[in-house]
Scaffold this active site. Structure first.
Site, mmCIF file in Angstrom:
data_model
loop_
_atom_site.group_PDB
_atom_site.id
_atom_site.type_symbol
_atom_site.label_atom_id
_atom_site.label_comp_id
_atom_site.label_asym_id
_atom_site.label_seq_id
_atom_site.Cartn_x
_atom_site.Cartn_y
_atom_site.Cartn_z
ATOM 1 C CG HIS A 1 -0.280 0.115 2.539
ATOM 2 N ND1 HIS A 1 0.075 1.323 3.115
ATOM 3 C CD2 HIS A 1 0.097 -0.846 3.433
ATOM 4 C CE1 HIS A 1 0.616 1.108 4.291
ATOM 5 N NE2 HIS A 1 0.659 -0.200 4.512
ATOM 6 C CB CYS B 1 0.940 -3.765 5.343
ATOM 7 S SG CYS B 1 -0.616 -4.580 5.762
#
Length: 513
Positions: free
Chosen positions: A410, A429
């Site tokens: 992301h 992440c």
């Protein structure tokens, strides 16, 4: 008439005697087959008259006694049971010194960063020397015992060595709690083929890994290269564990794919061995670096797998299937409990200032400032979602792929983090330095990419929008602390999660038996 009957009877008896004679000779030849093979190779007469039946009896006895020392006991035992306890490897590979040649490969296992003791090299070598030494084997009983032990040792050493070089000595899923990549492991058919090769030496030469990076690490290991800031021993250990990782069979594919090397904090979009896009990334927080820079033995405390820090980025392979532009961040319960609740307790306006909505049983709580945060259980009682916007922790886009750890690639509003050298900063992440460029690589030029570009440029009234990839793209989150770059030079990185320590510890344990 009577003469014809007598003549026929005599012919029958004579034929039977002749057949019996040849049958006897055939059986005698079969029984002495193993003896003739060993005698022809070693020139030791004590082996010459060993009958196959006696050999089979000794082989069965030795096989039963050696069960605990075998790496693949079920397969090896089943094979010899189905083949009448015949010394298959001796018959096939003792001629022309092929089994003797196997000792050289086992002795040089260190060239692959593996201990020769892992394959019982000394035991097998001593048995080979005993068979070839005319003064060592005294009688047929001793000869049968020696050959039986050598046969089983050959089966054990050959299968375990082949498995280690072709597939890796250790299955990563057995030692890593955060490993979700599908790796091929040796199957029964792979090992059974070793009993019927045309040429053993040719096979052992053929399984030498050919990857350029592997060969570069192998050369460095054998030449005693010392990495900057490391001792020779530390360098050798780091080379060894990364060679083991390179032996793990991971499907790479021929098309475009995304690769993240966690310790390098880098992402590459690869196609046919060429990097089409390279960028910095931030990965999950790791363990105390001061405790994991040095390779020391890992204390597993009777656990079969390592104990990862909760924010470590997992090793995995999946398929990127979609993106969400101007994403909503569904805040994990662990983060909500440990961080969001604490911030909200200290600042009653924290949630509204950061565009975070709170839900109870699926219903939006309109006035979150009235929530009592004092009991510490709010993170489990409520659900938290951060709306799209400039301050959204996921930035303007996230790339989705199925995985057990709820991680994704992301964007991020915290761009300053990419200026740091150590970028193990996230909750697990992967934060991207160039998210728009990655979208362009995955979608190509066209309507979907233009829509992504347009939506990411919005500064107000952003709404989450899901856009599916025309073709799913493989993504691999890997962990290499040493590899060869495009120019053949070696790159070394810190063992930020201590995974080198874990792997080397298990390799050492295999070498100890």
């Amino acid at each position: 008439m009577k003469k014809r009957l007598l003549s026929g009877l005599n012919l029958f008896i004579t034929t039977g005697i002749i057949c019996s004679f040849f049958l006897f000779q055939s059986c005698k030849k079969n029984r002495s087959d193993i003896g003739e093979i060993v005698f022809k190779e070693t020139k030791n007469k004590v082996f010459k008259d060993i009958p196959d039946e006696k050999m089979a009896t000794f082989l069965k006895k030795v096989l039963n006694a050696k069960q605990e020392q075998l790496r693949n006991p079920k397969l090896i035992t089943s094979f010899y049971e189905q083949n009448g306890y015949e010394p298959v490897l001796i018959k096939r590979y003792l001629p022309d010194g092929q089994l003797k040649g196997l000792t050289n490969y086992l002795a040089k296992a260190g060239n692959h960063g593996l201990a020769a003791s892992m394959f019982d090299a000394k035991l097998f070598s001593s048995l080979i020397n005993r068979v070839y030494d005319k003064s060592k084997v005294a009688d047929i009983e001793d000869a049968c015992q020696t050959l039986a032990e050598m046969e089983i040792a050959a089966a054990n050493s050959l299968t375990s060595y082949s498995n280690a070089i072709v597939f890796g000595a250790i299955s990563p899923k057995r030692i890593y709690a955060n490993y979700y990549t599908q790796t091929s492991r040796p199957q029964d058919n792979d090992m059974l083929k070793l009993f019927e090769l045309d040429n053993l030496s040719e096979y052992l030469d053929s399984i030498q890994p050919k990857d350029k990076s592997y060969l570069a690490l192998q050369k460095a290991l054998n030449e005693g290269v010392i990495a900057p800031g490391m001792s020779k021993e530390e360098t050798s250990r780091q080379l060894a564990v990364n060679m083991e990782r390179m032996r793990w069979k991971v499907e790479k594919g021929e098309g475009k794919s995304v690769w993240v090397n966690i310790p390098d904090y880098r992402l590459d979009v690869m196609e046919k061995g060429t990097s089409l896009l390279n960028m910095k990334v931030c990965v999950g927080e790791g363990r105390d670096l001061k405790k994991t820079v040095d390779l020391k033995e890992y204390d597993e405390q009777d656990l079969k797998k390592d104990r990862p820090f909760s924010r470590e980025t997992p090793q995995l392979s999946s398929m990127i299937y979609s993106v969400q532009v101007n994403p909503v961040w569904n805040i994990p319960e662990s983060i909500a409990t440990k961080e969001i609740s604490r911030h909200a307790s200290a600042d009653r306006y924290y949630l509204s200032n950061n565009n975070i909505d709170v839900y109870e049983n699926g219903k939006l709580i309109k006035d979150s400032e009235t929530i009592d945060w004092s009991n510490g259980s709010a993170g489990g009682k409520y659900t938290f979602k951060q709306r799209p916007g400039e301050e959204n922790s996921l930035g303007k886009i996230k790339f989705l792929f199925k995985n057990q750890s709820s991680v994704y690639l992301h964007d991020t509003p915290a761009k300053a983090a990419f200026d740091k050298s150590d970028r193990a900063l996230s909750h697990g992440c992967i934060r991207l330095e160039k998210p728009l460029e990655l979208a362009q690589q995955l979608f190509g030029e066209g309507e979907k990419f233009q829509l992504i570009k347009k939506e990411m440029a919005l500064t107000a009234n952003q709404k989450a929008k899901d856009i599916a990839l025309p073709v799913k793209i493989p993504v691999h989150l890997t962990y290499f602390t040493c590899w060869a770059d495009e120019l053949g030079g070696l790159q070394f990185r810190k063992d930020i999660y201590g995974l080198d320590v874990v792997l080397y510890s298990y390799l050492m344990k295999l070498g100890q038996g």
